[in-house]
Design an enzyme around this catalytic site. Structure first.
Site, PDB file in Angstrom:
ATOM      1  N   LYS A  24      -4.490  15.726  -6.989  1.00  0.00           N
ATOM      2  CA  LYS A  24      -3.724  15.733  -8.235  1.00  0.00           C
ATOM      3  C   LYS A  24      -2.991  17.053  -8.445  1.00  0.00           C
ATOM      4  CE  LYS A  24      -4.573  11.578  -9.814  1.00  0.00           C
ATOM      5  NZ  LYS A  24      -3.490  10.563  -9.829  1.00  0.00           N
ATOM      6  N   SER A  77      -1.211  11.930 -13.526  1.00  0.00           N
ATOM      7  CA  SER A  77      -2.010  13.021 -12.983  1.00  0.00           C
ATOM      8  C   SER A  77      -3.436  12.938 -13.533  1.00  0.00           C
ATOM      9  CB  SER A  77      -1.340  14.360 -13.328  1.00  0.00           C
ATOM     10  OG  SER A  77      -1.995  15.437 -12.716  1.00  0.00           O
ATOM     11  N   ASP A 119       0.864  -1.167   0.000  1.00  0.00           N
ATOM     12  CA  ASP A 119       0.000   0.000   0.000  1.00  0.00           C
ATOM     13  C   ASP A 119       0.905   1.222   0.000  1.00  0.00           C
ATOM     14  OD1 ASP A 119      -1.707   2.154   0.704  1.00  0.00           O
ATOM     15  OD2 ASP A 119      -3.033   0.819   1.841  1.00  0.00           O
TER      16      ASP A 119
END
Length: 281
Positions: free
Chosen positions: A171, A153, A76
């Site tokens: 982002k 992105s 993770d």
């Protein structure tokens, strides 16, 4: 249409990434696996991590079919210790990382007034904190290889999208992280860039924010009148990771068929309809 993954090797040298090690976060599926497959088909060795070992196992089989050596370990990106372990396994098996793909991400539609603090934090942690963790933990290897970082992105980083109050800030942070690292790490020969995909067909991201009946409407709002293919994001990554882009750093490469030129209005209207017909908030 674009160039398929069966044809791109007629454009790029088939040994373009021979002897190079690529590490992809979130590499078990979707766009990130597509990038891994493209680079593997051009000779790269691939390290992948993700939260689902089952997905990683399936991805490994897919990459091995292309002749790649693969290191796959569940991790993770929000957990530095797990991510470090996956990167160490890749280094020990395949060598130092030459190209890092920061692709692990999350998304869902949510009205701002219904977005929980935990939901907001989850996306920030996966997209932004996860991208920092990967970059920072890969730094020593990238410094040795004078490597490259490619962040995945999204248009939400550059223009407001309704029901994306979590994704937009995450982002946007990724974009500024990319630019800051380009500025600071250029002296080590490390390049840092981002890819901004538009609507890409047959991906989990599209399924999370639209229904199948929306596809034609989405297409009509893209100047090139089609959605992108997973392979086309891989082609952009192949360019940015190659010597052809040796003097490119701190740059965002839009791969969206011109979608951003029409703004986010259609997305906003479609998102409202999607939320009205689904229980996700």
């Amino acid at each position: 249409m674009g160039v398929s993954n069966s044809d791109h090797r007629e454009i790029f040298p088939r040994d373009l990434f021979s002897g190079k090690t690529v590490f992809v976060t979130g590499g078990g599926s979707g766009i990130n696996l597509g990038i891994a497959r493209t680079l593997a088909s051009l000779g790269a060795q691939i390290g992948i991590c993700g939260r689902s070992q089952a997905r990683l196992d399936a991805a490994t089989a897919s990459l091995c079919e292309l002749g790649a050596k693969v290191s796959a370990k569940s991790a993770d990106v929000r957990e530095p210790e797990q991510l470090q372990s996956a990167m160490d396994a890749t280094r020990d098996t395949l060598g130092d990382i030459d190209i890092l793909i920061c692709g692990a991400a999350g998304n869902f539609l949510a009205r701002g007034e219904n977005l929980s603090p935990n939901g907001f934090k989850t996306i920030i942690d996966i997209d932004l904190v996860g991208s920092f963790n990967a970059s920072r933990l890969a730094f020593d290897q990238l410094k040795r290889t004078r490597g490259s970082i490619i962040f995945i992105s999204a248009p939400m980083a550059h223009m407001a999208h309704a029901y994306q109050a979590h994704v937009g800030p995450a982002k946007a942070g990724v974009e500024m992280l990319m630019k800051n690292l380009a500025l600071e790490w250029g002296k080590y020969g490390i390049r840092s860039n981002s890819i901004i995909p538009g609507f890409v067909e047959d991906t989990e991201g599209m399924r999370r924010i639209s229904s199948e009946t929306d596809a034609e409407q989405f297409i009509q709002n893209i100047p090139l009148h089609r959605m992108g293919m997973v392979e086309e994001i891989g082609h952009a990554a192949a360019f940015l990771g190659s010597p052809l882009a040796a003097y490119i750093t701190g740059t965002s490469l839009w791969v969206d068929g011109g979608q951003a030129l029409s703004g986010s209005g259609f997305f906003n209207a479609n998102g409202a309809a999607f939320l009205a017909n689904n229980t996700r908030t």
